[in-house]
Design a protein around this motif. Structure first.
Motif, PDB file in Angstrom:
ATOM      1  N   GLY A   1       7.953  -5.568 -10.462  1.00 21.02           N
ATOM      2  CA  GLY A   1       6.642  -6.182 -10.894  1.00 21.02           C
ATOM      3  C   GLY A   1       5.732  -6.246  -9.651  1.00 21.02           C
ATOM      4  N   VAL A   2       5.860  -5.259  -8.736  1.00 21.79           N
ATOM      5  CA  VAL A   2       5.174  -5.364  -7.421  1.00 21.79           C
ATOM      6  C   VAL A   2       3.729  -4.232  -7.831  1.00 21.79           C
ATOM      7  N   ASP A   3       2.661  -5.041  -7.451  1.00 21.29           N
ATOM      8  CA  ASP A   3       1.331  -3.952  -7.736  1.00 21.29           C
ATOM      9  C   ASP A   3       1.341  -3.261  -6.319  1.00 21.29           C
TER      10      ASP A   3
ATOM     11  N   TRP B   1      -3.273   0.401 -10.254  1.00 14.39           N
ATOM     12  CA  TRP B   1      -3.214  -0.173  -9.032  1.00 14.39           C
ATOM     13  C   TRP B   1      -4.241  -0.702  -8.598  1.00 14.39           C
ATOM     14  N   VAL B   2      -4.433  -1.659  -7.576  1.00 13.95           N
ATOM     15  CA  VAL B   2      -5.062  -2.508  -7.155  1.00 13.95           C
ATOM     16  C   VAL B   2      -5.983  -2.444  -6.104  1.00 13.95           C
ATOM     17  N   PHE B   3      -7.138  -3.374  -6.026  1.00 11.08           N
ATOM     18  CA  PHE B   3      -7.914  -3.640  -4.800  1.00 11.08           C
ATOM     19  C   PHE B   3      -8.129  -5.095  -4.811  1.00 11.08           C
ATOM     20  N   PHE B   4      -8.583  -5.785  -3.681  1.00  8.44           N
ATOM     21  CA  PHE B   4      -9.065  -6.919  -3.571  1.00  8.44           C
ATOM     22  C   PHE B   4     -10.697  -7.076  -3.109  1.00  8.44           C
TER      23      PHE B   4
ATOM     24  N   GLU C   1      -9.557 -11.603  -4.501  1.00  9.16           N
ATOM     25  CA  GLU C   1      -9.088 -11.606  -5.946  1.00  9.16           C
ATOM     26  C   GLU C   1      -8.491 -10.277  -6.195  1.00  9.16           C
ATOM     27  N   LYS C   2      -7.530 -10.108  -6.869  1.00  8.15           N
ATOM     28  CA  LYS C   2      -7.051  -9.057  -7.207  1.00  8.15           C
ATOM     29  C   LYS C   2      -7.761  -8.425  -8.471  1.00  8.15           C
ATOM     30  N   VAL C   3      -8.287  -7.012  -8.167  1.00  8.99           N
ATOM     31  CA  VAL C   3      -9.029  -6.172  -9.210  1.00  8.99           C
ATOM     32  C   VAL C   3      -8.037  -5.094  -9.375  1.00  8.99           C
TER      33      VAL C   3
ATOM     34  N   GLU D   1       0.794  -1.267   0.073  1.00  5.51           N
ATOM     35  CA  GLU D   1       0.028   0.116  -0.018  1.00  5.51           C
ATOM     36  C   GLU D   1       0.818   1.021  -0.024  1.00  5.51           C
ATOM     37  N   ILE D   2       0.233   2.435  -0.846  1.00  3.13           N
ATOM     38  CA  ILE D   2       0.667   3.762  -0.393  1.00  3.13           C
ATOM     39  C   ILE D   2      -0.237   4.198   0.594  1.00  3.13           C
TER      40      ILE D   2
END
Length: 270
Positions: free
Chosen positions: A223-225, A257-260, A264-266, A196-197
């Motif tokens: 390659g880190v999300d 960027w992503v959320f879960f 599951e990664k979105v 996280e930021i």
């Protein structure tokens, strides 16, 4: 799409406001998704709530989950509410935490190293009387724990991965732990997690965000999300500086960027 996955509320004992207050604040901030992620109980401790000003009681955990799930339904169509938790990481107590989380439908679990060698990472006194060699060993140990947390299989997100600088800004200048930082980031990527930021650093001595731009640049290289979390302990901070973070990530070179959801990664374009 705007989201904030790191929020707290009154159960932890050092935040103010109800869960609904944070959901309403998220709506007011124009968010599409808000994650509720209060501090997990100390599941491996013999007492129900050994530290009332740090984390919720074990006996309150089911009520916490039930309340978030109720609000998820209540606010459907207005904002997506996600069930999360910010979990401590104790390498010798993983089974107790793993068993506790398995019983509930978490969308994500944030793994945060809050203690090393039994001392809070935010305890500025831990650095007194430590020479350069000892300071470097502490920094290396911290990132070794973060690497182990990434490999534990318990988490989707790792929280504030350089927060040890919060009340000791000089932590960022301790050179020599680059290999340990890189190994931690490689483990995050290998396990398809996100870091996280976290904009709560602005509320501490260090100011600014976690992690540093230098770590974010290394994260992109491996390659880190990334995801976003205000780490709000008052409703007014929900979504705090999200747009500034988005712009900075674009400058560094991130394109998503992503959320879960349901673990599951979105992925969301920045």
């Amino acid at each position: 799409m705007k989201f904030d996955l790191h929020t707290h509320h009154e159960r932890c004992g050092h935040a103010t406001g109800t869960i609904a207050d944070y959901v309403e604040a998220a709506i007011g901030a124009g968010l599409t998704v808000v994650g509720i992620s209060d501090h997990s109980p100390y599941f491996a401790h013999e007492d129900d709530q050994p530290f009332p000003r740090i984390a919720m009681a074990r006996s309150d955990f089911q009520r916490y989950v039930s309340e978030v799930l109720r609000l998820k339904e209540e606010y459907k169509g207005r904002i997506e509410v996600l069930l999360g938790i910010e979990s401590d990481f104790f390498v010798d107590k993983l089974d107790a935490y793993r068993e506790a989380y398995a019983a509930y439908p978490f969308d994500y679990v944030i793994g945060s190293v809050h203690q090393t060698r039994g001392v809070s990472i935010f305890n500025r006194n831990r650095w007194k009387n430590l020479g350069p060699k000892e300071q470097l060993e502490e920094k290396k140990h911290y990132y070794e724990l973060i690497r182990l947390s990434a490999n534990s299989g318990m988490f989707q997100i790792l929280g504030h991965i350089d927060a040890m600088k919060g009340y000791y800004p000089g932590f960022a200048d301790i050179a020599g732990a680059e290999a340990e930082i890189d190994e931690a980031l490689k483990a995050v990527a290998a396990n398809d997690l996100a870091i996280e930021i976290n904009t709560s650093g602005k509320t501490k001595d260090v100011g600014g965000w976690y992690p540093s731009d230098a770590i974010l640049e290394r994260a992109l290289h491996f390659g880190v999300d990334v995801t976003f979390g205000s780490d709000a302990h008052v409703p007014e901070r929900v979504g705090d500086e999200l747009e500034l973070v988005r712009q900075r990530l674009i400058e560094i070179g991130f394109d998503r960027w992503v959320f879960f959801r349901n673990k599951e990664k979105v992925a969301v374009p920045i």
